[in-house]
Design a protein around this motif. Structure first.
Motif, short mmCIF file in Angstrom:
data_model
loop_
_atom_site.label_atom_id
_atom_site.label_comp_id
_atom_site.label_asym_id
_atom_site.label_seq_id
_atom_site.Cartn_x
_atom_site.Cartn_y
_atom_site.Cartn_z
N MET A 1 0.85 -1.19 0.00
CA MET A 1 0.00 0.00 0.00
C MET A 1 0.88 1.23 0.00
SD MET A 1 -3.16 1.03 0.45
CE MET A 1 -3.73 2.67 0.45
N ARG A 2 0.68 2.10 -0.94
CA ARG A 2 1.44 3.34 -1.03
C ARG A 2 0.57 4.49 -0.57
NH1 ARG A 2 6.70 3.17 -1.52
NH2 ARG A 2 6.67 5.10 -2.63
N TYR A 3 1.02 5.18 0.44
CA TYR A 3 0.32 6.37 0.93
C TYR A 3 0.90 7.59 0.23
CZ TYR A 3 -1.11 3.30 4.73
OH TYR A 3 -1.62 2.28 5.46
N SER A 4 0.16 8.68 0.26
CA SER A 4 0.68 9.91 -0.30
C SER A 4 1.90 10.34 0.53
CB SER A 4 -0.39 11.01 -0.26
OG SER A 4 -0.59 11.45 1.07
N PRO A 5 2.84 11.05 -0.10
CA PRO A 5 4.01 11.49 0.65
C PRO A 5 3.65 12.31 1.88
CG PRO A 5 4.39 11.77 -1.69
CD PRO A 5 2.95 11.37 -1.53
N ARG A 6 2.62 13.14 1.79
CA ARG A 6 2.21 13.95 2.95
C ARG A 6 1.73 13.07 4.10
NH1 ARG A 6 -1.29 18.99 0.79
NH2 ARG A 6 -0.05 20.42 2.05
N LEU A 7 0.92 12.07 3.78
CA LEU A 7 0.41 11.18 4.82
C LEU A 7 1.55 10.38 5.44
CD1 LEU A 7 -1.91 10.01 6.44
CD2 LEU A 7 -2.30 8.37 4.57
N ILE A 67 -3.00 1.93 9.41
CA ILE A 67 -1.88 1.20 8.82
C ILE A 67 -2.16 -0.30 8.82
CG2 ILE A 67 0.55 0.56 9.14
CD1 ILE A 67 0.89 3.45 10.29
N THR A 68 -2.68 -0.78 9.94
CA THR A 68 -2.96 -2.20 10.04
C THR A 68 -4.00 -2.63 9.02
OG1 THR A 68 -2.42 -2.16 12.39
CG2 THR A 68 -3.68 -4.04 11.62
N ALA A 69 -5.03 -1.82 8.86
CA ALA A 69 -6.11 -2.18 7.93
C ALA A 69 -5.64 -2.15 6.48
CB ALA A 69 -7.28 -1.23 8.12
N ALA A 70 -4.83 -1.19 6.12
CA ALA A 70 -4.46 -1.02 4.71
C ALA A 70 -3.09 -1.62 4.38
CB ALA A 70 -4.48 0.46 4.36
N HIS A 71 -2.08 -1.16 5.03
CA HIS A 71 -0.71 -1.52 4.71
C HIS A 71 -0.41 -2.99 4.97
CE1 HIS A 71 3.66 -1.01 4.41
NE2 HIS A 71 3.78 -1.56 5.60
N VAL A 72 -0.80 -3.49 6.13
CA VAL A 72 -0.48 -4.87 6.49
C VAL A 72 -1.15 -5.84 5.53
CG1 VAL A 72 -0.70 -6.62 8.30
CG2 VAL A 72 -0.02 -4.30 8.90
N GLY A 73 -2.43 -5.62 5.25
CA GLY A 73 -3.13 -6.51 4.32
C GLY A 73 -2.53 -6.50 2.94
N ALA A 74 -2.20 -5.31 2.44
CA ALA A 74 -1.62 -5.20 1.10
C ALA A 74 -0.26 -5.86 1.02
CB ALA A 74 -1.53 -3.72 0.70
N MET A 75 0.56 -5.67 2.02
CA MET A 75 1.90 -6.26 2.02
C MET A 75 1.83 -7.78 2.15
SD MET A 75 4.08 -3.91 1.46
CE MET A 75 2.87 -3.16 0.39
N ARG A 76 0.84 -8.25 2.88
CA ARG A 76 0.67 -9.69 3.02
C ARG A 76 0.30 -10.32 1.68
NH1 ARG A 76 -3.57 -13.06 6.51
NH2 ARG A 76 -2.36 -14.96 6.64
N ARG A 77 -0.56 -9.65 0.93
CA ARG A 77 -1.00 -10.18 -0.37
C ARG A 77 0.15 -10.26 -1.38
NH1 ARG A 77 -5.56 -7.41 1.14
NH2 ARG A 77 -4.97 -5.48 0.10
N GLY A 79 3.27 -10.76 -0.61
CA GLY A 79 4.33 -11.63 -0.11
C GLY A 79 5.54 -10.89 0.43
N ALA A 80 5.33 -9.68 0.96
CA ALA A 80 6.45 -8.91 1.52
C ALA A 80 7.01 -9.61 2.75
CB ALA A 80 5.98 -7.51 1.88
N ASP A 81 8.22 -9.22 3.12
CA ASP A 81 8.87 -9.77 4.31
C ASP A 81 8.02 -9.45 5.54
OD1 ASP A 81 10.58 -10.67 6.27
OD2 ASP A 81 11.95 -8.97 6.10
N ARG A 82 7.42 -10.47 6.10
CA ARG A 82 6.50 -10.27 7.21
C ARG A 82 7.20 -10.19 8.56
NH1 ARG A 82 2.76 -14.94 5.53
NH2 ARG A 82 2.99 -14.53 3.35
N ALA A 83 8.39 -10.74 8.68
CA ALA A 83 9.04 -10.82 10.00
C ALA A 83 9.23 -9.43 10.61
CB ALA A 83 10.37 -11.54 9.89
N ARG A 84 9.78 -8.51 9.85
CA ARG A 84 10.01 -7.16 10.39
C ARG A 84 8.71 -6.48 10.74
NH1 ARG A 84 14.59 -6.10 6.22
NH2 ARG A 84 12.85 -5.96 4.81
N GLY A 85 7.73 -6.61 9.87
CA GLY A 85 6.45 -5.96 10.10
C GLY A 85 5.69 -6.55 11.29
#
Length: 141
Positions: A1-7, A67-77, A79-85
């Protein structure tokens, strides 16, 4: 998930202010107590910093949900490195619980233990936060 630079800047700024205020409160409480004729007392500078920490914590709790609702779900889909997150996710969740628990715990020994745990975990948060922030960007490049 990419947020706007301001956010993204706003999110990291809020987390940074929260961490700095919390770290300052911890240091003042444990290393710079005030001396009074009755013995050590809380440092007067800690109280306003604790108010800042508490106010920003409410905002960061909201941002954590975003972040949990958007970023975590998107990164999980993807296959991003989940350990750090996941380490970061659990650590922030524990900090939220111990932070709010400090308002409701009535026994001094339990409140002191909870506060120390919250402070130490909060101080430690900087390491996985920076690793996740910069490691995640490097992995995306």
């Amino acid at each position: 998930m990419r947020y706007s630079p301001r956010l993204r800047v706003g999110i990291h700024l809020a987390f940074g202010v929260l961490w700095l205020a919390g770290a300052a409160v911890f240091v003042l409480k444990h290393f710079f107590p005030a001396s009074t004729e009755f013995g050590p007392a809380p440092n007067a500078a800690a109280a306003p910093l604790l108010v800042v920490h508490g106010i920003v914590a409410v905002l960061v709790t909201f941002l954590f949900g975003l972040i949990t609702a958007a970023h975590v779900g998107a990164m999980r889909r993807v296959g991003a490195d989940r350990a750090r997150g996941l380490w970061l996710l659990w650590l922030v969740a524990i900090l939220i619980v111990t932070g709010f628990a400090g308002f409701f715990l009535v026994g001094d020994s339990v409140r002191d233990w909870n506060g120390l745990l919250h402070g130490l975990l909060g101080l430690a948060l900087i390491a996985p936060w920076l690793v996740h922030l910069f490691g995640g960007r490097r992995a995306r490049s």
